[in-house]
Design a protein around this motif. Structure first.
Motif, short mmCIF file in Angstrom:
data_model
loop_
_atom_site.label_atom_id
_atom_site.label_comp_id
_atom_site.label_asym_id
_atom_site.label_seq_id
_atom_site.Cartn_x
_atom_site.Cartn_y
_atom_site.Cartn_z
N TYR A 1 91.26 9.56 4.33
CA TYR A 1 90.27 8.65 3.75
C TYR A 1 88.86 9.14 4.03
O TYR A 1 87.97 9.05 3.18
CB TYR A 1 90.45 7.22 4.27
N ASP A 2 88.65 9.68 5.22
CA ASP A 2 87.33 10.22 5.53
C ASP A 2 87.02 11.45 4.67
O ASP A 2 85.86 11.67 4.30
CB ASP A 2 87.25 10.57 7.02
N SER B 1 81.37 2.42 -1.71
CA SER B 1 82.46 3.27 -1.21
C SER B 1 82.73 2.94 0.26
O SER B 1 83.88 3.00 0.71
CB SER B 1 82.13 4.74 -1.40
N ARG B 2 81.70 2.59 1.00
CA ARG B 2 81.89 2.18 2.39
C ARG B 2 82.72 0.90 2.46
O ARG B 2 83.57 0.73 3.34
CB ARG B 2 80.55 1.96 3.08
N MET B 3 82.49 -0.01 1.52
CA MET B 3 83.25 -1.26 1.51
C MET B 3 84.72 -0.98 1.18
O MET B 3 85.61 -1.63 1.71
CB MET B 3 82.63 -2.25 0.54
N ARG B 4 84.93 0.01 0.31
CA ARG B 4 86.32 0.35 0.00
C ARG B 4 87.00 0.93 1.24
O ARG B 4 88.17 0.65 1.51
CB ARG B 4 86.35 1.36 -1.15
N ARG B 5 86.26 1.72 2.00
CA ARG B 5 86.80 2.25 3.26
C ARG B 5 87.07 1.10 4.23
O ARG B 5 88.07 1.11 4.96
CB ARG B 5 85.84 3.25 3.89
N ALA B 6 86.17 0.12 4.24
CA ALA B 6 86.37 -1.05 5.11
C ALA B 6 87.66 -1.77 4.74
O ALA B 6 88.42 -2.22 5.62
CB ALA B 6 85.18 -1.98 5.00
N ASP B 7 87.94 -1.88 3.44
CA ASP B 7 89.20 -2.50 2.99
C ASP B 7 90.39 -1.73 3.56
O ASP B 7 91.40 -2.32 3.96
CB ASP B 7 89.28 -2.50 1.46
N TYR C 1 90.42 -2.49 13.71
CA TYR C 1 89.30 -3.44 13.70
C TYR C 1 88.11 -2.98 14.53
O TYR C 1 86.98 -3.42 14.29
CB TYR C 1 89.80 -4.82 14.15
N ILE C 2 88.35 -2.09 15.49
CA ILE C 2 87.22 -1.54 16.24
C ILE C 2 86.37 -0.68 15.31
O ILE C 2 85.14 -0.81 15.25
CB ILE C 2 87.72 -0.72 17.45
N ALA C 3 87.04 0.20 14.54
CA ALA C 3 86.31 1.03 13.56
C ALA C 3 85.67 0.16 12.48
O ALA C 3 84.57 0.46 12.01
CB ALA C 3 87.26 2.05 12.93
N LEU C 4 86.36 -0.92 12.10
CA LEU C 4 85.83 -1.80 11.06
C LEU C 4 84.53 -2.47 11.52
O LEU C 4 83.58 -2.58 10.75
CB LEU C 4 86.86 -2.85 10.69
N MET D 1 76.95 -0.85 7.67
CA MET D 1 76.69 -1.32 6.31
C MET D 1 75.58 -2.35 6.28
O MET D 1 74.78 -2.38 5.34
CB MET D 1 77.98 -1.89 5.70
N ILE D 2 75.51 -3.19 7.31
CA ILE D 2 74.44 -4.18 7.36
C ILE D 2 73.08 -3.49 7.46
O ILE D 2 72.08 -3.94 6.88
CB ILE D 2 74.66 -5.14 8.55
#
Length: 555
Positions: A258-259, A271-277, A285-288, A295-296
């Motif tokens: 994915y990376d 695209s970052r949000m898709r990676r978050a999904d 969840y740590i990486a999330l 992203m913020i």
């Protein structure tokens, strides 16, 4: 003069070719899921040539893909005024009508888009079919019908075959999808998405090794084609789910791919949000939480980021951040709130109200959490499947009333994969909550307990403990006749399993409990029968004090 005219025509032709290449470049960027790059190219085309309706339409579609409906609508409406291919924008507006379930308006716009087109033109039909596929409630059969009719006049269009493959795939027709994807790639061997989709079909059929092989064939043709690495990532995620013992290694491989996919896109917020999904899928969840905070920094106003931060903070135990983030997301106007948002908010409130030793929960916090969980279950009944482990933890902490409140959500959802467990624990929790020495039995709670054990026996007749707990529950309800019947059923069921089963100390103790309670029920109405059951107890346990003393009294 002739030379000048010739040169002017040549310059115009050159400019047209450059323009065509630019929009094709944008389309390639879209196919590669480099959406920010595509938007930049398309905006430059529109600025240089506002008459290019296809550029407006393509840009509007990018915004629709990213769920930015306001921007999409602006570009579609402006595109209608373009002198070249402006009518394509009716298709974009038609898809937005489909999203609102306004079929009549959508079909009217599609008719305007296809009015006066040539017989062999298929592009408009491909876009209309994709509108039906990309809407909030996809209609793959409608897309297949449109594309099949278009193929009568021009079956040799690669994009048409690719769209037909997607429509068949969405409709669950794997064989037809395979033929269409294969045809698309044969017609245009630069159309890597068609070849990649052959691997997607194999992934859907759980042929993960063959799917990976198909993806690697795409990589051999173009190692910089980003979407194929996303598909590899999702394939390894599936492998991890199917091989729990090797999940950690496969999740690591998945996020590595994915990376790689991310490195070949534009690292935009979308695209970052898709990676978050994807991080949610693999439960990292740590990486999330790290990704959400990044992203913020990039986009402080995008509400969807707060969903990610809320999920991650809940899982990582950062309750205050979780509550603030999830409430920010849920309360932001226009957000599409899902059941999981309310579920995690409710569970976070409960977690916040739980004491450090886990032995008590603030009733106000618990009830506030239950209200949010109720909203989640109303939106998606199968959300109860995520509650089972929470209920079990409360049960082990002897928070029986709270545990029962959690299990009650799943105890009546028969489609849930946790249905049997939920009813067992719901019955047990209500029973133990009312079995204390100084506790006044809650009749309604005990009736719910009895009903839960009854559902258990319907779902799993071999779960003999349910007869025993029904007996104990009805003893608390002072329904002695029902209690007796339940104990008799328990003894009959375990005795039928043979001497080896009844010789087990735990089972033997429960049989003795059954005999003593049955005997006690008969003591006032049928002394002979009561003594018969006490004798059965003494055959199993000659030193049983209760049976011995009761026999003396009855004599």
């Amino acid at each position: 003069m002739i030379k000048l005219t010739t040169l002017s025509v040549a310059l115009l032709a050159s400019a047209f070719t450059a323009q065509a290449q630019d929009i094709n470049q944008a389309r390639k960027a879209i196919d590669a899921e480099q959406f920010e790059s595509a938007k930049s190219i398309l905006k430059s085309i529109i600025k240089a040539k506002p008459s290019n309706g296809a550029a407006f339409f393509t840009l509007g579609n990018v915004y629709l893909t990213q769920s930015v409906e306001d921007s999409a609508k602006i570009y579609f409406q402006e595109g209608l005024n373009a002198s070249e291919s402006g009518k394509l924008n009716y298709i974009g507006l038609g898809q937005m009508d489909l999203d609102k379930n306004d079929m009549t308006s959508a079909q009217s716009k599609f008719a305007l888009a296809t009015k006066d087109i040539r017989k062999k033109d298929v592009q408009e039909f491909v876009y209309i079919a994709r509108a039906y596929m990309n809407t909030n409630k996809p209609d793959y059969k409608a897309a297949i019908a449109i594309l099949t009719r278009a193929a009568i006049n021009n079956s040799q269009d690669a994009q048409l075959q690719l769209a037909l493959g997607d429509a068949y795939y969405g409709d669950g027709k794997q064989n037809e999808a395979y033929v269409a994807y294969r045809s698309a790639f044969q017609l245009d061997n630069t159309l890597l998405r068609a070849k990649m989709q052959l691997g997607v079909l194999l992934k859907g059929a759980k042929s993960y090794d063959e799917a990976s092989k198909a993806y690697n064939e795409v990589i051999a043709l173009n190692p910089n084609y980003g979407p194929v690495y996303r598909e590899l990532a999702e394939t390894y995620y599936k492998i991890a789910r199917n091989k729990p013992s090797q999940a950690a290694a496969n999740y690591k491989t998945a996020i590595g791919y994915y990376d790689k996919y991310m490195s070949l896109t534009d690292y935009s917020i979308h695209s970052r949000m898709r990676r978050a999904d994807f991080l949610i899928l693999i439960e990292d969840y740590i990486a999330l939480e790290i990704e959400a905070n990044k992203m913020i920094e990039l986009d402080k106003v995008n509400p969807r980021i707060y969903r990610y931060l809320g999920y991650a903070a809940y899982k990582n135990g950062n309750v205050d951040v979780a509550i603030k983030s999830l409430e920010s997301f849920i309360n932001a106007p226009g957000n599409k709130v899902i059941a999981l948002d309310y579920l995690y908010l409710g569970l976070t409130k409960i977690k916040k109200g739980t004491s450090a030793d886990g032995l008590t929960i603030d009733p106000v916090a618990f009830n506030a959490g239950l209200l949010d969980i109720k909203k989640a279950v109303e939106m998606e009944p199968l959300a109860v499947q995520d509650l089972s482990e929470v209920g079990k933890k409360l049960f082990t902490q002897k928070l029986y009333k709270e545990s029962a409140s959690i299990f009650e959500f799943g105890a009546n959802i028969s489609d849930s994969k946790t249905y049997l467990d939920d009813n067992v624990y719901y019955g047990l929790a209500n029973y133990y909550a009312n079995n204390g020495k100084d506790v006044k039995p809650d009749v309604i709670a005990l009736q719910k307990s009895d009903a839960a054990f009854e559902r258990v026996l319907v779902a799993s007749p071999a779960y003999h403990e349910a007869y025993l707990y029904r007996a104990r529950t009805n003893r608390l309800l002072e329904k002695d006749d029902v209690m007796t019947k339940n104990y008799e059923d328990y003894v009959a069921k375990v005795t039928a399993l043979g001497a080896e089963e009844t010789a087990k100390p735990a089972v033997k103790a429960k049989i003795i409990e059954s005999y003593n309670n049955i005997a006690a029920n008969y003591a006032n109405s049928d002394k002979v029968k009561a003594m018969e059951y006490f004798r059965k107890t003494l055959e199993l346990d000659p030193s049983n004090a209760y049976a011995t003393e009761s026999m003396k009294t009855l004599k």
